[in-house]
Write a protein that holds these residues in place. Structure first.
Motif, mmCIF file in Angstrom:
data_model
loop_
_atom_site.group_PDB
_atom_site.id
_atom_site.type_symbol
_atom_site.label_atom_id
_atom_site.label_comp_id
_atom_site.label_asym_id
_atom_site.label_seq_id
_atom_site.Cartn_x
_atom_site.Cartn_y
_atom_site.Cartn_z
ATOM 1 N N SER A 1 0.824 -1.210 0.000
ATOM 2 C CA SER A 1 0.000 0.000 0.000
ATOM 3 C C SER A 1 0.855 1.256 0.000
ATOM 4 C CB SER A 1 -0.939 -0.001 1.212
ATOM 5 O OG SER A 1 -1.776 -1.135 1.209
ATOM 6 N N LEU A 2 1.825 1.274 -0.878
ATOM 7 C CA LEU A 2 2.781 2.380 -0.905
ATOM 8 C C LEU A 2 2.113 3.695 -1.288
ATOM 9 C CD1 LEU A 2 5.764 0.466 -2.433
ATOM 10 C CD2 LEU A 2 5.885 1.826 -0.337
ATOM 11 N N LYS A 3 2.590 4.748 -0.657
ATOM 12 C CA LYS A 3 2.097 6.096 -0.861
ATOM 13 C C LYS A 3 3.214 6.981 -1.397
ATOM 14 C CE LYS A 3 -0.880 5.675 3.221
ATOM 15 N NZ LYS A 3 -1.197 6.257 4.558
ATOM 16 N N PRO A 4 2.866 8.058 -2.085
ATOM 17 C CA PRO A 4 3.913 8.964 -2.556
ATOM 18 C C PRO A 4 4.841 9.450 -1.445
ATOM 19 C CG PRO A 4 1.862 9.478 -3.649
ATOM 20 C CD PRO A 4 1.541 8.443 -2.600
ATOM 21 N N GLU A 5 4.314 9.629 -0.250
ATOM 22 C CA GLU A 5 5.137 10.091 0.855
ATOM 23 C C GLU A 5 6.128 9.047 1.350
ATOM 24 O OE1 GLU A 5 0.830 9.914 2.588
ATOM 25 O OE2 GLU A 5 1.770 10.227 0.629
ATOM 26 N N ASP A 6 6.036 7.824 0.845
ATOM 27 C CA ASP A 6 7.037 6.805 1.142
ATOM 28 C C ASP A 6 8.279 6.948 0.274
ATOM 29 O OD1 ASP A 6 5.457 5.448 3.121
ATOM 30 O OD2 ASP A 6 4.332 4.481 1.502
ATOM 31 N N THR A 7 8.226 7.817 -0.705
ATOM 32 C CA THR A 7 9.369 8.037 -1.580
ATOM 33 C C THR A 7 10.565 8.519 -0.771
ATOM 34 O OG1 THR A 7 8.000 8.538 -3.507
ATOM 35 C CG2 THR A 7 10.254 9.373 -3.523
ATOM 36 N N ALA A 8 11.673 7.808 -0.881
ATOM 37 C CA ALA A 8 12.869 8.122 -0.105
ATOM 38 C C ALA A 8 13.980 7.174 -0.509
ATOM 39 C CB ALA A 8 12.594 7.980 1.399
ATOM 40 N N VAL A 9 15.177 7.479 -0.042
ATOM 41 C CA VAL A 9 16.259 6.511 -0.083
ATOM 42 C C VAL A 9 16.158 5.679 1.186
ATOM 43 C CG1 VAL A 9 18.741 6.136 -0.164
ATOM 44 C CG2 VAL A 9 17.726 8.019 -1.454
ATOM 45 N N TYR A 10 16.141 4.380 1.027
ATOM 46 C CA TYR A 10 16.014 3.465 2.153
ATOM 47 C C TYR A 10 17.363 2.834 2.449
ATOM 48 C CZ TYR A 10 10.951 3.841 2.160
ATOM 49 O OH TYR A 10 9.659 4.312 2.273
ATOM 50 N N TYR A 11 17.743 2.849 3.716
ATOM 51 C CA TYR A 11 19.039 2.367 4.156
ATOM 52 C C TYR A 11 18.889 1.214 5.130
ATOM 53 C CZ TYR A 11 20.730 6.913 2.476
ATOM 54 O OH TYR A 11 21.014 8.019 1.719
ATOM 55 N N CYS A 12 19.591 0.148 4.866
ATOM 56 C CA CYS A 12 19.715 -0.942 5.814
ATOM 57 C C CYS A 12 20.702 -0.542 6.901
ATOM 58 C CB CYS A 12 20.199 -2.194 5.078
ATOM 59 S SG CYS A 12 20.307 -3.679 6.084
ATOM 60 N N ALA A 13 20.466 -0.989 8.124
ATOM 61 C CA ALA A 13 21.314 -0.589 9.236
ATOM 62 C C ALA A 13 21.477 -1.719 10.237
ATOM 63 C CB ALA A 13 20.724 0.638 9.935
ATOM 64 N N VAL A 14 22.632 -1.724 10.890
ATOM 65 C CA VAL A 14 22.934 -2.676 11.950
ATOM 66 C C VAL A 14 23.071 -1.918 13.259
ATOM 67 C CG1 VAL A 14 24.566 -4.380 12.825
ATOM 68 C CG2 VAL A 14 24.142 -4.222 10.366
ATOM 69 N N GLY A 15 22.440 -2.410 14.278
ATOM 70 C CA GLY A 15 22.596 -1.856 15.609
ATOM 71 C C GLY A 15 23.202 -2.868 16.555
ATOM 72 N N ALA A 16 23.908 -2.367 17.551
ATOM 73 C CA ALA A 16 24.496 -3.259 18.542
ATOM 74 C C ALA A 16 23.413 -4.019 19.299
ATOM 75 C CB ALA A 16 25.366 -2.463 19.512
ATOM 76 N N THR A 17 22.318 -3.342 19.560
ATOM 77 C CA THR A 17 21.166 -3.941 20.210
ATOM 78 C C THR A 17 19.900 -3.390 19.585
ATOM 79 O OG1 THR A 17 20.948 -2.255 21.938
ATOM 80 C CG2 THR A 17 22.431 -4.107 22.397
ATOM 81 N N PHE A 18 18.808 -4.062 19.833
ATOM 82 C CA PHE A 18 17.512 -3.598 19.364
ATOM 83 C C PHE A 18 17.198 -2.224 19.940
ATOM 84 C CE2 PHE A 18 12.720 -4.015 19.604
ATOM 85 C CZ PHE A 18 12.511 -3.882 18.243
ATOM 86 N N SER A 19 17.415 -2.070 21.242
ATOM 87 C CA SER A 19 17.127 -0.795 21.875
ATOM 88 C C SER A 19 18.027 0.312 21.337
ATOM 89 C CB SER A 19 17.246 -0.897 23.391
ATOM 90 O OG SER A 19 18.538 -1.318 23.786
ATOM 91 N N SER A 20 19.271 -0.032 20.987
ATOM 92 C CA SER A 20 20.156 0.965 20.401
ATOM 93 C C SER A 20 19.602 1.488 19.079
ATOM 94 C CB SER A 20 21.555 0.384 20.176
ATOM 95 O OG SER A 20 22.205 0.112 21.390
ATOM 96 N N LEU A 21 19.118 0.582 18.245
ATOM 97 C CA LEU A 21 18.527 0.997 16.985
ATOM 98 C C LEU A 21 17.320 1.899 17.209
ATOM 99 C CD1 LEU A 21 18.449 -1.933 14.407
ATOM 100 C CD2 LEU A 21 19.728 0.204 14.295
ATOM 101 N N LEU A 22 16.508 1.544 18.169
ATOM 102 C CA LEU A 22 15.330 2.353 18.456
ATOM 103 C C LEU A 22 15.713 3.742 18.950
ATOM 104 C CD1 LEU A 22 12.925 -0.229 20.127
ATOM 105 C CD2 LEU A 22 13.140 0.407 17.727
#
Length: 122
Positions: A84-105
């Motif tokens: 259900s993609l919307k025009p406002e979803d247009t962006a560059v999307y980046y994959c990321a690694v965090g040390a912990t889940f809470s760190s990513l948040l």
């Protein structure tokens, strides 16, 4: 150094779907917290969704019910299913690694992917 290779970006009509993939070069992928960020022109980079080593997930309010993050530890890959993609979803999307889940948040990222463009328009 963990390398993240992203794929699956592209152009879709509003209401369409894309699935982003991010393959990580690491022997301890199953222990890592992974996430997807996005950055639209003129806007701050924001966390879209994150997934813990135990498969706990979190997603931004703007994408709840439309985007789903998942992982396949056998393939060292994290996915972002975007429906259900919307025009406002247009962006560059980046994959990321965090040390912990809470760190990513909290916005702390150890490694970034190169980014993949997602464009939603008519």
């Amino acid at each position: 150094q963990v390398q993240l290779v992203e794929s699956g970006g592209g152009w879709v009509h509003p209401g369409g779907s894309l699935r982003l993939s991010c393959a990580a070069s690491t022997s301890i992928f199953s222990l890592m917290a992974m996430g997807w960020y996005r950055q639209a022109p003129g806007k701050q980079r924001e966390l879209v969704a994150a997934i813990s080593s135990g498969n706990t997930t979190n997603s931004a309010d703007s994408v709840k019910g439309r985007f789903t993050i998942s992982r396949d530890n056998a393939k060292n890959t994290v996915y972002l299913q975007m429906d259900s993609l919307k025009p406002e979803d247009t962006a560059v999307y980046y994959c990321a690694v965090g040390a912990t889940f809470s760190s990513l948040l909290r916005g702390t990222v150890r490694y970034w992917g190169q980014g993949t463009q997602v464009t939603v328009s008519s």
